[in-house]
Design an enzyme around this catalytic site. Structure first.
Site, short mmCIF file in Angstrom:
data_model
loop_
_atom_site.label_atom_id
_atom_site.label_comp_id
_atom_site.label_asym_id
_atom_site.label_seq_id
_atom_site.Cartn_x
_atom_site.Cartn_y
_atom_site.Cartn_z
CB ALA A 55 -15.49 -50.38 -1.07
CB THR A 224 -4.84 -34.83 -4.53
OG1 THR A 224 -5.79 -34.57 -3.48
CG2 THR A 224 -4.19 -36.19 -4.28
CG LEU A 225 -2.52 -29.71 -6.15
CD1 LEU A 225 -1.35 -29.04 -6.86
CD2 LEU A 225 -2.92 -28.93 -4.91
N GLY A 226 -6.67 -31.89 -7.74
CA GLY A 226 -7.73 -32.04 -8.72
C GLY A 226 -7.17 -31.94 -10.13
CG ASP A 228 -4.56 -26.98 -11.13
OD1 ASP A 228 -4.65 -26.86 -12.37
OD2 ASP A 228 -5.10 -26.20 -10.32
CG ASP A 250 -20.05 -37.60 -9.99
OD1 ASP A 250 -19.60 -36.89 -9.06
OD2 ASP A 250 -20.81 -38.56 -9.80
CG ASP A 256 -11.99 -42.66 -2.40
OD1 ASP A 256 -11.24 -42.18 -1.52
OD2 ASP A 256 -13.23 -42.64 -2.31
#
EC number: 2.7.1.15
Length: 305
Positions: A55, A224-226, A228, A250, A256
């Site tokens: 979702a 994925t590296l947040g 970075d 948050d 997603d």
């Protein structure tokens, strides 16, 4: 954006992305610190938000302007009504979102002071999504440029959807070992650093991990590296993709948001690195607000970054 036709029927508009996946109610508590094993900590008042990886990805793409359908299961309960109402508000096609007698899935989320989170998922109705449910949606899946998948639903349903997809984007979350056939259908396989290490059995530099994962059989890979950004691998090249730096409130659902945006841009025909760069901006925009779907940006908000 209009929503679907009658349940089980064809959509009233051509679709960009079909998401086959979960829908959960997110039960969120803010904590000063995450508890150690055996420890109890006090948190904030409980907040309930629409969520679930499937979702979330559907809403993230739809809010950006994509035409999206969600194939999945929810309970015929209060949480199920919450989930349907949220998806309908963002124009997601619900013609293949089935009600079931089981309770809707829930995710119990503790959010720390730096926006970091820990999550426990009780799948509920999501665990009852079958290969037959997926096959019932075959015309929908075959027509969409991209099918987006995750692993909060049973693996046979994921594999059935990937077999039907023109292009399958698979987010390896939660991380589990994958059969070779499913790996070979991923274009791309989307993982974070922890999920990459689990699949490879070892940690390492993201560019090396991406190349090693690509050698395992997927058609392309995104790590994925947040804050970075990401690393993408495909067509014989490994490339770093930057992310805007923002103050994180948050991080719940940010991955997603990234994957939903990535699927949409791939459906539009963008090269993987370009689509991932856009997705990194969407993920950065999402961490600036609390919640998962509640934090997802519109196109105008992404352009501000």
């Amino acid at each position: 954006m209009s929503s679907a036709g009658e349940p089980g029927g064809p959509p009233r508009h051509p679709l960009d992305v079909v998401v086959v996946g979960s829908a959960n109610a997110d039960l969120v508590v803010q904590v000063d610190r995450h508890p150690a094993p055996g420890e109890t900590v006090l948190g904030s008042e409980l907040a309930v938000h629409p969520g679930g990886k499937g979702a979330n990805q559907a809403v993230a793409a739809a809010r950006l302007g994509a035409r999206v359908a969600l194939l999945g299961r929810v309970g015929a309960d209060g949480h199920g009504r919450l989930l349907r109402e949220s998806l309908e508000r963002d124009g997601v096609d619900l013609g293949h979102l089935h009600d079931t007698a089981a309770a809707s899935g829930i995710a119990m989320i503790a959010v720390g002071p730096r926006g970091d989170n820990s999550i426990i998922v009780a799948p509920g109705a999501n665990a009852l999504l079958t290969e037959g449910d997926v096959l019932d949606g075959e015309p929908l899946l075959r027509a969409a440029p991209v099918v987006s998948l995750q692993l909060e639903i049973p693996l046979p349903a994921v594999l059935a959807a990937a077999r039907l997809a023109r292009r399958a984007v698979l987010n390896l979350s939660p991380a589990v070992p994958l059969p070779d056939e499913l790996l070979a259908l991923c274009d791309p396989l989307v993982v974070n650093e922890h999920e990459a290490a689990l699949l490879l059995g070892t940690s390492g530099a993201p560019d090396r991990q991406a190349a090693e994962l690509l050698a395992r059989g997927p058609r392309s890979v995104v790590i994925t590296l947040g804050a970075d950004g990401a690393v993408v691998a495909g067509d014989g090249a490994v490339q770093a993709v930057p992310s805007p730096h923002v103050a994180a409130v948050d991080t719940t659902g940010a991955g997603d948001a990234f994957t939903g945006a990535l699927a949409w841009r791939l459906a539009a025909g963008e090269p993987l690195a370009q689509a991932a760069a856009f997705a990194a901006r969407v993920g950065a925009a999402a961490v600036r607000r609390a919640g998962a779907q509640d934090s997802y940006p519109t196109m105008a908000e992404v352009e501000e970054l």
